[in-house]
Design a protein around this motif. Structure first.
Motif, PDB file in Angstrom:
ATOM      1  N   GLY A 141       8.599   0.920   8.469  1.00 15.13           N
ATOM      2  CA  GLY A 141       9.644   1.918   8.708  1.00 15.13           C
ATOM      3  C   GLY A 141      10.407   1.706   9.999  1.00 15.13           C
ATOM      4  N   ARG A 142       9.900   0.821  10.855  1.00 15.56           N
ATOM      5  CA  ARG A 142      10.524   0.663  12.173  1.00 15.56           C
ATOM      6  C   ARG A 142      11.349  -0.606  12.274  1.00 15.56           C
ATOM      7  NH1 ARG A 142       5.414   0.535  15.276  1.00 15.56           N
ATOM      8  NH2 ARG A 142       6.679   0.466  17.150  1.00 15.56           N
ATOM      9  N   LEU A 143      11.326  -1.405  11.205  1.00 15.45           N
ATOM     10  CA  LEU A 143      12.073  -2.657  11.230  1.00 15.45           C
ATOM     11  C   LEU A 143      13.378  -2.505  10.456  1.00 15.45           C
ATOM     12  CD1 LEU A 143       9.583  -5.582  10.535  1.00 15.45           C
ATOM     13  CD2 LEU A 143      10.947  -5.202  12.583  1.00 15.45           C
ATOM     14  N   ASP A 144      14.387  -3.220  10.931  1.00 19.86           N
ATOM     15  CA  ASP A 144      15.656  -3.213  10.221  1.00 19.86           C
ATOM     16  C   ASP A 144      15.486  -3.998   8.922  1.00 19.86           C
ATOM     17  OD1 ASP A 144      18.181  -3.401   9.310  1.00 19.86           O
ATOM     18  OD2 ASP A 144      18.927  -4.699  10.921  1.00 19.86           O
ATOM     19  N   ARG A 145      15.719  -3.329   7.800  1.00 23.91           N
ATOM     20  CA  ARG A 145      15.484  -3.973   6.502  1.00 23.91           C
ATOM     21  C   ARG A 145      16.421  -5.149   6.255  1.00 23.91           C
ATOM     22  NH1 ARG A 145      13.812  -2.404   1.731  1.00 23.91           N
ATOM     23  NH2 ARG A 145      15.888  -2.252   0.866  1.00 23.91           N
ATOM     24  N   ALA A 146      17.583  -5.123   6.911  1.00 23.71           N
ATOM     25  CA  ALA A 146      18.517  -6.222   6.712  1.00 23.71           C
ATOM     26  C   ALA A 146      17.966  -7.493   7.354  1.00 23.71           C
ATOM     27  CB  ALA A 146      19.865  -5.862   7.312  1.00 23.71           C
ATOM     28  N   THR A 147      17.171  -7.342   8.409  1.00 23.10           N
ATOM     29  CA  THR A 147      16.643  -8.507   9.117  1.00 23.10           C
ATOM     30  C   THR A 147      15.300  -8.932   8.546  1.00 23.10           C
ATOM     31  OG1 THR A 147      17.501  -7.331  11.034  1.00 23.10           O
ATOM     32  CG2 THR A 147      16.391  -9.420  11.451  1.00 23.10           C
ATOM     33  N   VAL A 148      14.398  -7.988   8.398  1.00 18.84           N
ATOM     34  CA  VAL A 148      13.080  -8.297   7.835  1.00 18.84           C
ATOM     35  C   VAL A 148      12.867  -7.382   6.624  1.00 18.84           C
ATOM     36  CG1 VAL A 148      10.610  -8.532   8.298  1.00 18.84           C
ATOM     37  CG2 VAL A 148      12.249  -8.782  10.174  1.00 18.84           C
ATOM     38  N   PRO A 149      13.250  -7.851   5.456  1.00 21.40           N
ATOM     39  CA  PRO A 149      13.222  -6.970   4.285  1.00 21.40           C
ATOM     40  C   PRO A 149      11.820  -6.810   3.704  1.00 21.40           C
ATOM     41  CG  PRO A 149      14.107  -9.108   3.666  1.00 21.40           C
ATOM     42  CD  PRO A 149      13.758  -9.186   5.119  1.00 21.40           C
ATOM     43  N   LEU A 150      11.089  -5.826   4.200  1.00 21.11           N
ATOM     44  CA  LEU A 150       9.775  -5.521   3.624  1.00 21.11           C
ATOM     45  C   LEU A 150       9.960  -4.499   2.502  1.00 21.11           C
ATOM     46  CD1 LEU A 150       7.585  -5.219   6.842  1.00 21.11           C
ATOM     47  CD2 LEU A 150       7.231  -6.840   4.989  1.00 21.11           C
ATOM     48  N   HIS A 151       9.324  -4.763   1.375  1.00 26.33           N
ATOM     49  CA  HIS A 151       9.477  -3.854   0.231  1.00 26.33           C
ATOM     50  C   HIS A 151       8.268  -2.948   0.021  1.00 26.33           C
ATOM     51  CE1 HIS A 151      12.939  -6.262  -0.963  1.00 26.33           C
ATOM     52  NE2 HIS A 151      13.271  -5.214  -1.687  1.00 26.33           N
ATOM     53  N   GLY A 152       7.179  -3.232   0.756  1.00 29.10           N
ATOM     54  CA  GLY A 152       5.992  -2.415   0.533  1.00 29.10           C
ATOM     55  C   GLY A 152       5.331  -2.752  -0.779  1.00 29.10           C
ATOM     56  N   VAL A 153       5.260  -4.049  -1.107  1.00 30.11           N
ATOM     57  CA  VAL A 153       4.613  -4.476  -2.356  1.00 30.11           C
ATOM     58  C   VAL A 153       3.629  -5.603  -2.051  1.00 30.11           C
ATOM     59  CG1 VAL A 153       4.923  -5.470  -4.656  1.00 30.11           C
ATOM     60  CG2 VAL A 153       6.667  -3.926  -3.745  1.00 30.11           C
ATOM     61  N   ILE A 154       2.366  -5.397  -2.427  1.00 27.93           N
ATOM     62  CA  ILE A 154       1.362  -6.468  -2.341  1.00 27.93           C
ATOM     63  C   ILE A 154       0.981  -6.806  -3.773  1.00 27.93           C
ATOM     64  CG2 ILE A 154      -1.004  -7.026  -1.637  1.00 27.93           C
ATOM     65  CD1 ILE A 154      -0.679  -5.095   0.703  1.00 27.93           C
ATOM     66  N   LEU A 155       0.949  -8.105  -4.091  1.00 29.32           N
ATOM     67  CA  LEU A 155       0.632  -8.506  -5.462  1.00 29.32           C
ATOM     68  C   LEU A 155      -0.653  -9.346  -5.472  1.00 29.32           C
ATOM     69  CD1 LEU A 155       1.336  -8.911  -8.493  1.00 29.32           C
ATOM     70  CD2 LEU A 155       2.830 -10.798  -7.799  1.00 29.32           C
ATOM     71  N   LEU A 156      -1.594  -8.961  -6.321  1.00 34.46           N
ATOM     72  CA  LEU A 156      -2.838  -9.723  -6.494  1.00 34.46           C
ATOM     73  C   LEU A 156      -2.783 -10.431  -7.835  1.00 34.46           C
ATOM     74  CD1 LEU A 156      -5.411  -6.945  -5.478  1.00 34.46           C
ATOM     75  CD2 LEU A 156      -4.483  -8.750  -4.053  1.00 34.46           C
ATOM     76  N   VAL A 157      -2.939 -11.743  -7.828  1.00 32.57           N
ATOM     77  CA  VAL A 157      -2.910 -12.483  -9.093  1.00 32.57           C
ATOM     78  C   VAL A 157      -4.187 -13.297  -9.234  1.00 32.57           C
ATOM     79  CG1 VAL A 157      -0.394 -12.660  -9.153  1.00 32.57           C
ATOM     80  CG2 VAL A 157      -1.700 -14.471  -8.072  1.00 32.57           C
ATOM     81  N   GLY A 158      -4.593 -13.527 -10.476  1.00 28.23           N
ATOM     82  CA  GLY A 158      -5.792 -14.335 -10.689  1.00 28.23           C
ATOM     83  C   GLY A 158      -6.297 -14.174 -12.107  1.00 28.23           C
ATOM     84  N   PRO A 159      -7.292 -14.991 -12.484  1.00 21.11           N
ATOM     85  CA  PRO A 159      -7.827 -14.931 -13.842  1.00 21.11           C
ATOM     86  C   PRO A 159      -8.468 -13.577 -14.138  1.00 21.11           C
ATOM     87  CG  PRO A 159      -8.665 -16.859 -12.634  1.00 21.11           C
ATOM     88  CD  PRO A 159      -7.956 -15.999 -11.644  1.00 21.11           C
ATOM     89  N   PRO A 160      -8.660 -13.263 -15.425  1.00 21.79           N
ATOM     90  CA  PRO A 160      -9.315 -12.009 -15.792  1.00 21.79           C
ATOM     91  C   PRO A 160     -10.709 -11.915 -15.176  1.00 21.79           C
ATOM     92  CG  PRO A 160      -8.427 -13.093 -17.743  1.00 21.79           C
ATOM     93  CD  PRO A 160      -8.257 -14.059 -16.598  1.00 21.79           C
ATOM     94  N   GLY A 161     -11.092 -10.714 -14.825  1.00 19.90           N
ATOM     95  CA  GLY A 161     -12.469 -10.464 -14.378  1.00 19.90           C
ATOM     96  C   GLY A 161     -12.787 -10.930 -12.976  1.00 19.90           C
ATOM     97  N   THR A 162     -11.756 -11.188 -12.151  1.00 21.49           N
ATOM     98  CA  THR A 162     -12.035 -11.677 -10.800  1.00 21.49           C
ATOM     99  C   THR A 162     -12.033 -10.541  -9.763  1.00 21.49           C
ATOM    100  OG1 THR A 162      -9.708 -12.334 -10.731  1.00 21.49           O
ATOM    101  CG2 THR A 162     -11.325 -14.079 -11.067  1.00 21.49           C
ATOM    102  N   GLY A 163     -11.815  -9.312 -10.201  1.00 24.72           N
ATOM    103  CA  GLY A 163     -11.928  -8.185  -9.275  1.00 24.72           C
ATOM    104  C   GLY A 163     -10.609  -7.648  -8.760  1.00 24.72           C
ATOM    105  N   LYS A 164      -9.503  -8.000  -9.400  1.00 27.49           N
ATOM    106  CA  LYS A 164      -8.185  -7.592  -8.886  1.00 27.49           C
ATOM    107  C   LYS A 164      -8.005  -6.071  -8.884  1.00 27.49           C
ATOM    108  CE  LYS A 164      -6.190  -9.967 -12.063  1.00 27.49           C
ATOM    109  NZ  LYS A 164      -7.456 -10.435 -12.682  1.00 27.49           N
ATOM    110  N   THR A 165      -8.331  -5.454 -10.027  1.00 25.41           N
ATOM    111  CA  THR A 165      -8.133  -3.997 -10.099  1.00 25.41           C
ATOM    112  C   THR A 165      -9.056  -3.288  -9.111  1.00 25.41           C
ATOM    113  OG1 THR A 165      -7.525  -4.208 -12.420  1.00 25.41           O
ATOM    114  CG2 THR A 165      -8.126  -2.012 -11.668  1.00 25.41           C
TER     115      THR A 165
END
Ligand code: ATP
Ligand code: MG
Length: 307
Positions: free
Chosen positions: A61-85
């Motif tokens: 919330g303190r950074l200028d989005r035009a300069t450092v565009p953080l979207h607030g999204v973390i993505l976990l990817v991997g095979p089934p059953g590896t503990g992502k959820t």
């Protein structure tokens, strides 16, 4: 669902029956913190996830989005059953424990398939309603963490969708997700999405590029296999202390080695299937031996070869 007019500024409406909401609760949650502990992945992966999530609340919330565009999204990817959820839920709780906030953290988990009701031609409206209205309203009330499980169903890669096989509505639903994410990111710095997927190739590129970090959750390595199998034996030993002796048996080491290549969910099931190999063990689980475990891992390995 409660009438909107009944919800005061800081009292979001009840979510129990909101469309597309699988779970809503206050954070931290002891149940979710236990999930975090139960998933045995390299320490560095967990540390990175917690740091990234904390940063969302301390810096975004303190950074200028035009300069450092953080979207607030973390993505976990991997095979089934590896503990992502489990990691996504656990991370939500861990983050709430780690960030000081005047208002309590809240949690929402989106039911992905409720959104993808393309056959009904309503997924676009459903996305708008959930992200633009329900989630925005919750985010207005205080810090919010939203888990988007199996996000490929929500943000399907528009390039790979054939217009014939997939109604235009699915394309529009992805467009709606992206538009809503941009809106929410700009408006609510105290909102974090944690998304998971088995099929990163099926996720729209534009969604991937919005993710602030994409973490691969791998199959357990040799050490991971041993830790997971040990954990299950120790859990049984809380009821039948004599089974702890399995851990000192050389056949236990062999069983751990044979677990390599299996996902964490399957390894956790080894103990149960070992208990069913011998009826005497099913009747009296304290009779479980390392030999039973080894036989169960071998049988699971053979079943996997046949798949
Ligand atoms: N690395 C691991 N260490 C310990 N347990 C694990 C591990 N990976 C998975 N598990 C166990 O497997 C079960 C399934 O985990 P979870 O549902 O989080 O996996 P997932 O990656 O989301 O699976 P899917 O891709 O099928 O949705 C849980 O009981 C979890 O504790
Ligand atoms: Mg999952």
């Amino acid at each position: 669902m409660r009438d909107r007019s009944m919800a005061s500024a800081n009292q979001p409406r009840l979510l129990s029956d909101a469309q597309g909401v699988l779970d809503a609760r206050a954070l931290p949650s002891p149940e979710f913190s236990a999930l975090w502990e139960a998933v045995l992945v390299p320490r560095e992966l967990k540390d990175r996830l917690v740091s990234q999530a904390i940063l969302n609340f301390t810096l975004r919330g303190r950074l200028d989005r035009a300069t450092v565009p953080l979207h607030g999204v973390i993505l976990l990817v991997g095979p089934p059953g590896t503990g992502k959820t489990s990691l996504a839920r656990g991370l939500a709780s861990r983050t709430a424990e780690s960030v000081e906030s005047e208002q309590p953290f809240r949690y929402i988990e989106v039911e992905p398939h409720a959104m993808a009701s393309a056959a009904l031609g309503r997924s676009q409206q459903a996305v708008r309603q959930l992200l633009g209205s329900v989630i925005a309203e919750q985010a207005d009330a205080g810090p919010l963490i939203v888990v988007l499980d199996e996000v490929e169903t929500l943000a399907a890669d528009r390039m790979k969708l054939s217009m014939e096989a997939n109604p235009i509505d699915v394309h529009r639903a992805t467009d709606a997700v992206l538009a809503q994410l941009d809106y929410l990111a700009a408006r609510y710095p105290n909102l974090l999405f944690i998304a998971t997927s088995n099929f990163p190739d099926a996720i729209d590129e534009a969604f991937l590029s919005r993710a602030d970090s994409i973490e691969a959750v791998p199959l357990p390595d040799a050490d991971g296999c041993r830790r997971i199998l040990t954990d299950t034996v120790l859990a049984l030993a809380t009821l039948y202390p004599e089974v702890a002796g399995i851990l000192d048996d050389p056949r236990f080491e062999e069983a751990c080695l044979l677990c390599q290549g299996m996902d964490g969910r399957r390894i956790r099931k080894v103990l149960v299937s070992a208990c069913t190999h011998d009826k005497a063990v099913a009747v009296e689980p304290g009779k479980l031996t390392a030999g039973h475990l080894l036989a169960a891992v071998r049988a699971l390995g053979h079943a996997r070869e046949r798949e």
